[in-house]
Design a protein around this motif. Sequence first.
Motif, mmCIF file in Angstrom:
data_model
loop_
_atom_site.group_PDB
_atom_site.id
_atom_site.type_symbol
_atom_site.label_atom_id
_atom_site.label_comp_id
_atom_site.label_asym_id
_atom_site.label_seq_id
_atom_site.Cartn_x
_atom_site.Cartn_y
_atom_site.Cartn_z
ATOM 1 N N SER A 1 7.066 1.518 -7.213
ATOM 2 C CA SER A 1 7.746 2.410 -5.395
ATOM 3 C C SER A 1 5.784 2.279 -4.993
ATOM 4 N N PRO A 2 5.570 2.130 -3.523
ATOM 5 C CA PRO A 2 5.195 2.325 -2.394
ATOM 6 C C PRO A 2 3.381 2.818 -3.822
ATOM 7 N N GLY A 3 2.452 2.185 -3.776
ATOM 8 C CA GLY A 3 1.552 3.186 -4.137
ATOM 9 C C GLY A 3 1.482 3.064 -5.638
ATOM 10 N N ALA B 1 -12.713 4.528 -0.633
ATOM 11 C CA ALA B 1 -11.377 4.493 -0.724
ATOM 12 C C ALA B 1 -11.627 3.766 -1.824
ATOM 13 N N ILE B 2 -10.410 3.015 -2.433
ATOM 14 C CA ILE B 2 -10.264 2.490 -3.493
ATOM 15 C C ILE B 2 -9.156 1.591 -3.438
ATOM 16 N N ARG B 3 -9.161 0.527 -3.372
ATOM 17 C CA ARG B 3 -7.763 -0.435 -2.722
ATOM 18 C C ARG B 3 -6.914 -0.481 -4.134
ATOM 19 N N LEU B 4 -5.490 -0.552 -3.673
ATOM 20 C CA LEU B 4 -4.871 -0.270 -4.169
ATOM 21 C C LEU B 4 -4.185 -1.429 -4.663
ATOM 22 N N PRO B 5 -4.172 -2.120 -6.056
ATOM 23 C CA PRO B 5 -3.704 -0.909 -6.906
ATOM 24 C C PRO B 5 -4.626 -0.310 -7.898
ATOM 25 N N SER C 1 5.530 16.337 -9.289
ATOM 26 C CA SER C 1 5.757 16.065 -7.820
ATOM 27 C C SER C 1 5.041 14.825 -7.700
ATOM 28 N N GLU C 2 5.902 13.692 -7.135
ATOM 29 C CA GLU C 2 6.054 13.306 -6.805
ATOM 30 C C GLU C 2 4.698 12.539 -4.818
ATOM 31 N N ASP C 3 5.608 13.675 -4.524
ATOM 32 C CA ASP C 3 5.277 13.858 -2.982
ATOM 33 C C ASP C 3 3.764 13.997 -2.742
ATOM 34 N N ARG C 4 3.946 14.803 -3.952
ATOM 35 C CA ARG C 4 2.128 15.672 -3.935
ATOM 36 C C ARG C 4 1.332 14.760 -4.627
ATOM 37 N N SER D 1 -2.157 8.952 1.515
ATOM 38 C CA SER D 1 -1.904 8.985 2.709
ATOM 39 C C SER D 1 -2.825 9.180 3.739
ATOM 40 N N ALA D 2 -3.976 9.698 3.788
ATOM 41 C CA ALA D 2 -5.020 9.788 4.306
ATOM 42 C C ALA D 2 -5.297 7.805 4.783
ATOM 43 N N PHE D 3 -5.051 7.334 3.764
ATOM 44 C CA PHE D 3 -5.304 5.861 4.045
ATOM 45 C C PHE D 3 -4.294 4.858 3.710
ATOM 46 N N PRO D 4 -3.298 4.612 4.318
ATOM 47 C CA PRO D 4 -2.382 3.814 3.542
ATOM 48 C C PRO D 4 -2.796 2.692 3.242
ATOM 49 N N GLY D 5 -2.711 2.331 1.845
ATOM 50 C CA GLY D 5 -2.675 0.679 1.102
ATOM 51 C C GLY D 5 -4.320 1.533 0.513
ATOM 52 N N PHE D 6 -4.595 2.320 -0.058
ATOM 53 C CA PHE D 6 -5.985 2.902 -0.490
ATOM 54 C C PHE D 6 -5.276 4.306 -1.170
ATOM 55 N N TYR D 7 -6.403 4.472 -2.922
ATOM 56 C CA TYR D 7 -6.821 6.327 -2.467
ATOM 57 C C TYR D 7 -7.547 6.357 -2.039
ATOM 58 N N ALA D 8 -7.556 7.884 -1.761
ATOM 59 C CA ALA D 8 -8.574 8.065 -1.075
ATOM 60 C C ALA D 8 -9.062 9.280 -2.098
ATOM 61 N N THR D 9 -10.882 8.708 -2.727
ATOM 62 C CA THR D 9 -11.369 9.247 -3.496
ATOM 63 C C THR D 9 -12.119 10.838 -3.109
ATOM 64 N N GLY D 10 -11.923 11.185 -1.888
ATOM 65 C CA GLY D 10 -11.708 11.992 -0.895
ATOM 66 C C GLY D 10 -13.823 12.603 -1.573
#
Length: 644
Positions: free
Chosen positions: A47-49, A457-461, A473-476, A483-492
Motif C-alpha cells: 500500500s502507499p508507503g 527526511a528519507i525517500r521511500l522505500p 494502527s496503520e493510521d498511526r 504524512s508530513a512529507f508525501p513520498g518521504f519518511y519524516a525522521t523528526g
Amino acid sequence: MSREAAAGYHDLWQQSVAVHTRSAFWLQAAQAIDWTLPPTVAMEERSPGAWRWFPDGELNTSYNALDRHVLAGRGDQTAVIYDSAMSGTRVRLSYRELLGRVERFAGVLRANDVGQGDRVIVYLPMIPEAIVAMLACARIGAIHSVVFGGFAASELAVRIDDARPTVIVTASGGLEPGRAVEYLPLVERALARSKGSVRTVIVRDREMIPGCAADYADTGDVAWLDWAHEENEAVPAAPVSLRSEDPLYILYTSGTTGSPKGIVRDNGGHAVALAWSMANIYNIKPGDVFWAASDVGWVVGHSYIVYAPLLSGATTVIYEGKPVGTPDAGAFWRVVEDYRVSVLFTAPTAIRAIRRVDPDLVELARHDISSLHGLFLAGERLDPETYHWANDGLHCPVVDHWWQTETGWAIAANPRGLADIPTKPGSATFPVPGYDIVILDSKGKPVKRTGTDGNIAIRLPLPPGTLLGVWGSEDRYQSAYLSAFPGFYATGDSGHFDDDGYLYVMGRTDDVINVAGHRLSTGSLEEVLTLHPAVAECAVLGVHDPLKGQRAAGFVTLKAGATIDHDTLAAELIALVRDHVGPVAAFRDVTILDRLPKTRSGKILRKTIRQIVDGEPYTVPPTIEDPTVLDALKQAVHGVRPHP
C-alpha cells in the motif's frame, strides 16, 4: 579518503537506492542469511508507503543466530559473555550451550500454549536469560516485546494492554548501584491494572533479590511458574519456518500523544540488514568480540547486544553495570581489556559521564585496550569536544552514527568495513546504503544550499530492517511518519549536508527555537557551551519568553574537580555564545546542575526540563534514570532570571 575509496562507497550507495539496481543489491546481501525458502523478490509495495522486504522468502532468525554456527563446526566458540559489575558474576556461554538453553526455553513457551503470532512480554534485567527469552520467542514464531526491567507497573500495564501477551517472562529483580529492584510486585500490580490477557508469568529467581514464583502462585487466575523447574521439564523446540514479513518483535517508543507506539520489526529484512551492518559498518568478523553497552530494553540492545552479533557469528557482551560508579570510571576499559573487545558501541552520554569523572583518563592508563579498533556512539548527538577527547585519548577511531528505534540500524555512519573514510567532528558522516536522505524545508521542498539546516527526511522505500509499522494502527504509522512529507519518511530530526556530502544531525526539529524570529539550533548552542573547559555536559532548550516568544536557556554540569564560581562560569558561557553565534542568540540564561535528568539509555529529558522551567504540568517519564534529579532541577530553576 582516497578518490578510489570515495568512488567505491558512493557507487555502492547508489546501487542500493537506485530503482533499477536496488533489488539486485539487497538480494545479494540476503545471501548472508540461511533461508528455508530463498527469496527471489527483494521488495514489494503493499500500500502507499508500506513496503515488504523479501516477500517470498522464509527463514528463522533464531536458527540463523545459533543453529547454523553450531552446524558449521563453531559450537564451542563463545557466543555470550555475561559480566555483572554489581554481583561480580562472570559467565561465558558457547554457541552450543546457548542453543541448548534457547531450545529448552522455547519448549517451555510452547508447553504454555505460546505459538506463532502470540505475544510474550520480556521484563528482565541485563542477564543472559534476556537473550535466551528473545531467541526462544523467535524460534517458535512468537512475537516478543521487551519492556525495560524495573519499569513502573502503570507503564508495564499499558504495554500489556496494547500487545495483549499471554505470557510474561521476568526475574525476581534487577541490580542498580547500591540497591536491588524487586520486579515481582511491579508485575503483580501491572496485572491487576491490565485487561487480563496474561495467563502465565515465568520467573527466573536471582538469589540476591527476594521474591520467587511460589510467593504468587495462589494469587488470582494467572499461573506463576519457576523458570528453572519448567526448563528441566521442557521438550526442546525446533525452529519453525516463518515468512520474511512475519513480525519478530514489538518495541515501544514514546509517542507525541503520550501513548507509546509499538514499533514492529520483521524477520527477514531485519536479519539481512543487521548481518550487512556488522560486516560493512562495524567491520566485525566471526569470532570478534562486540560490545554494545546498552540495555535489551532499548533498540540498541535488540539490534546489537542480541541479534546482529549472533547473526554474524561474533561474541556479544551483556554487561550489568554503569560506565562510572561500578566501581569507577575505568569500568568500560576493564571490560574491553578482560574480553579483548574489538568494537565498543555506547551512547555519547556514557562517554561524557566518564569524561566528567575522569577528564584526564587516569583510569584508562591502568588498562590495555589495544584490542579496540572502533568506538561507535549513537543515541544523542556527539558534540565535537567529546569527540576530540575520546579520539585523542583512546587512539582508536571514534564514529558518531545516527539512527532511531524505528529504523533499527544506522541511517548515517562511517562504514568502516567498506572504506577508509575520514571523520568530521559533529558529523555522522555519510548516508548508509539503502537510505536516500534529503534535507527538506518547511514546505517539503529540498533546500537549495549545502550547510542550510532543514528537516531530515528519507525517500521511500526505507531499506530492509526498518519498521513494518505501528502495532495495531496503520493510521498511526501513516500520520506519525509519512504524512508530513508525501513520498518521504519524516525522521523528526533537523540538520544539513556540507559541501563534501557529510551529514550533520543537529537535533530534533522541535529543538529548533525561535528567538524573536531568528531560528537557532540548540545543537549548535550546545556545541559552543562544551568548549568551556569546566563543562562536562549541557542541554540547551527554548523556554517561554513573553517578549521574544522563546529564549535559549542553558543547563550545564561541571567536570570533576572544577572549582569555578558559578556566576563567573555563567558570564563566560554567555560570552562564548556571543563570540561564536552572535548577539542574535540573546543567550543570557544559565543554570548549573549537579546532574541532568536523563533516560536510562542516557538521553537528556529536554522536554521535561522545558516543562519545569515554563511551569507547565508534566509527568515523570517512565524511562527516567533517577526521578530525584527532577526535584533538584525544580529547586535550581525556581525564580531563575536571565543574567544581565
